[in-house]
Design an enzyme around this catalytic site. Sequence first.
Site, PDB file in Angstrom:
ATOM      1  N   CYS A 157      78.798 -12.908  35.169  1.00 32.88           N
ATOM      2  CA  CYS A 157      77.471 -13.691  35.684  1.00 32.88           C
ATOM      3  C   CYS A 157      78.163 -14.861  36.851  1.00 32.88           C
ATOM      4  CB  CYS A 157      76.578 -14.368  34.714  1.00 32.88           C
ATOM      5  SG  CYS A 157      77.726 -15.484  33.714  1.00 32.88           S
ATOM      6  N   CYS A 163      77.639 -14.754  26.350  1.00 37.95           N
ATOM      7  CA  CYS A 163      77.584 -16.231  26.603  1.00 37.95           C
ATOM      8  C   CYS A 163      78.245 -17.319  25.935  1.00 37.95           C
ATOM      9  CB  CYS A 163      76.041 -16.714  26.923  1.00 37.95           C
ATOM     10  SG  CYS A 163      75.000 -15.565  27.831  1.00 37.95           S
ATOM     11  N   ASP A 211      79.075 -17.709  35.569  1.00 36.23           N
ATOM     12  CA  ASP A 211      79.015 -18.843  35.115  1.00 36.23           C
ATOM     13  C   ASP A 211      80.318 -19.580  34.835  1.00 36.23           C
ATOM     14  OD1 ASP A 211      76.246 -18.677  35.494  1.00 36.23           O
ATOM     15  OD2 ASP A 211      75.711 -18.304  33.351  1.00 36.23           O
TER      16      ASP A 211
END
Length: 142
Positions: free
Chosen positions: A33, A102, A35
């Site tokens: 992603c 995550c 991030d």
Amino acid sequence: MYSEKVMDHFMNPRNQGEISDADGVGEVGNPSCGDIMRIFIKVKDNIITDVKFQTFGCGAAIASSSMATELIKGKTLEEAWEMSNKAVVEALEGLPPVKVHCSVLAEDGIHQAINDYRIKQGLSPWEEKGGHTHSHDDETCE
Ligand code: FES
């Protein structure tokens, strides 16, 4: 979709920020992603006396980092190293399956910060055992 614990740590993240004179800093990115997470640690007598995080990521990443920093504060480096993303997810009373990856960011960031500290002390870095609950690339971010 999120537990109350996740919402709490997302809305009121603990230990968010930066430690300018950190003893160890870890920075990791989630390739799926994009991030990014940074972890800062202060270490005294092998104990993590302070820890802060910065996350440019999703809500689950913020909640996971917040919880992870709470879990390792006051712990020995060995204990902090052993803390898996699974423990973070359990402490958060679960994450939706698509969001478990995550939480890996927090575990990896902590590992990097610990090894940064070890290298600065002239010690050899510890090796990753592997075996996350979920690897980085078996899921995509949504
Ligand atoms: Fe990227 Fe959660 S860390 S979507």
